[in-house]
Design an enzyme around this catalytic site. Structure first.
Site, short mmCIF file in Angstrom:
data_model
loop_
_atom_site.label_atom_id
_atom_site.label_comp_id
_atom_site.label_asym_id
_atom_site.label_seq_id
_atom_site.Cartn_x
_atom_site.Cartn_y
_atom_site.Cartn_z
N TYR A 45 0.85 -1.18 0.00
CA TYR A 45 0.00 0.00 0.00
C TYR A 45 0.89 1.24 0.00
O TYR A 45 2.00 1.23 0.56
CB TYR A 45 -0.91 0.01 1.22
N ASP A 82 -5.82 1.15 -6.31
CA ASP A 82 -7.21 1.63 -6.25
C ASP A 82 -7.67 1.92 -4.82
O ASP A 82 -8.85 1.97 -4.53
CB ASP A 82 -8.16 0.63 -6.91
N HIS A 128 -11.13 -4.52 -6.66
CA HIS A 128 -10.92 -4.67 -5.21
C HIS A 128 -12.04 -5.50 -4.57
O HIS A 128 -12.48 -5.23 -3.44
CB HIS A 128 -10.84 -3.29 -4.53
#
Length: 367
Positions: free
Chosen positions: A130, A158, A258
């Site tokens: 991340y 995303d 996701h």
């Protein structure tokens, strides 16, 4: 699970019965009205493949090479945070099962075991990154992954901002006190715990606090420059972004919404896949996730241009029901179904799926 399930659907039912309702909602829910969550599954149901006959195939070879990693199947375990929510052994149990089945496990930035402890299990590992606010922590994580022989870096593009996951908001979802983001420098910072006041989702608050909200192509280039590992971008749906990913050094792209947990209204990954495959024209590998529940789904994804799929919720369902053995059960079911699907369509291996004829049935006639 005293009797071995025959389908992923049966594992799902067992997991729902085993987990606390708020934890079940956390793993199985989507964002807003969950339109995209439902679309992921519906998109697979609308795809039909025309089998070939008289090919002489009796024992298909299921092996694949994904992101520079040899795998016994064109599948890898998707990055999922906090495995210890579902079983005390958490990522260690999943790593052991993935090693047994010979498929890669993607270890999340927010994993609930340290990278070092997961790597000690052995087996092929990928690292999911991340975009944190603290770039020093990013560098530290990349160096640790490289030193531990992780095979690639998968940058999730995303998120943030964090999707509006209403089940978690209504539940005021909190992490138990013994579940932490074990790889962060200060794993307890910004995290509200079970029993503490507040109405919002603690996971959402924590994610927004630690992640930088403005990831850009310049940052992708920075990651490419700061790791020697293959780079995978996860969360691409637009073919134009897939082309930019190649231009910025991505070795692979995960076509993904996701799991229906970010923008509600996005297309299903498998629905977006053909246009992405056409745009990149073989210049990078393509993976897809979202809604994979059957071995035939894997074959459909390959026929539409993917090199492999990522498995998310089914793995956590298996973990919740029977730990390591539950994950092995999930992967074994999918292996058996995929092998059978290859044989029934006359495919000697994953590459042959590209030659299958794909048709789309009407929404009121699921195949």
């Amino acid at each position: 699970m005293p009797v071995r399930p025959l389908t992923i659907g049966e594992v799902e039912q067992a997991a729902e019965a085993a987990l606390p309702p708020e934890t079940w909602d956390f793993v199985s829910g989507g964002s807003d009205a969950e339109v995209t969550l439902r679309a992921n599954r519906a998109a697979f149901d609308r795809i039909a493949l025309t089998p070939r006959v008289l090919t002489g195939v009796t024992a298909p070879d299921t092996s694949a090479r994904l992101a520079g990693t040899d795998s016994t199947l064109p599948m890898a375990v998707a990055p999922i945070a906090y495995h210890r929510l579902y079983h005390p052994d958490g990522e260690l149990a999943v790593a052991r099962a993935a090693k047994t089945l010979g498929v890669p496990l993607t270890v999340a930035t927010l994993s609930s075991h340290r990278l070092e402890d997961i790597a000690a299990v052995g087996g092929p590992l990928w690292f999911q990154l991340y975009w944190l606010r603290d770039r020093g922590q990013i560098v530290d994580l990349l160096r640790r992954a490289e030193a531990l022989d992780f095979r690639c870096v998968m940058l999730t593009v995303d998120c943030p901002p964090y999707g509006r996951r209403l089940r978690d908001v209504r539940n005021g979802f909190r992490l138990p006190h013994d579940v932490v983001a074990a790889n962060l420098a200060d794993p307890h910072r910004h995290v509200a715990r079970a029993g503490e006041p507040g109405a919002a989702s603690a996971i959402a608050s924590h994610t927004d606090a630690i992640m930088h909200p403005a990831l850009s192509w310049r940052d992708v280039a920075w990651v490419r420059e700061n790791t020697r590992l293959p780079l995978v971008l996860k969360g691409v749906l637009d073919p134009r972004d897939a082309v930019l990913a190649v231009e910025h050094g991505a070795d692979a792209v995960v076509v993904s919404n996701h799991g229906g947990r970010q923008f509600d209204g996005a297309p299903a990954g498998v629905a977006a896949l053909p246009a992405v495959a056409e745009a990149v024209a073989g210049r990078c590998e393509l993976l897809v996730d979202g809604g994979v529940r059957h071995g035939t789904d894997v074959l459909k994804a390959l026929a539409l241009g993917a090199d492999g799929v990522l498995l998310g919720r089914p793995v956590m369902w298996g973990l919740a029901t029977d730990g390591e053995r539950g994950v092995e059960t999930v992967l074994t079911i999918l292996r058996e179904e995929f092998t059978h699907a290859l044989a029934l369509t006359g495919c000697a291996g994953p590459a042959a799926a590209r030659d299958l004829r794909v048709t789309h049935v009407r929404e009121d006639r699921p195949c």
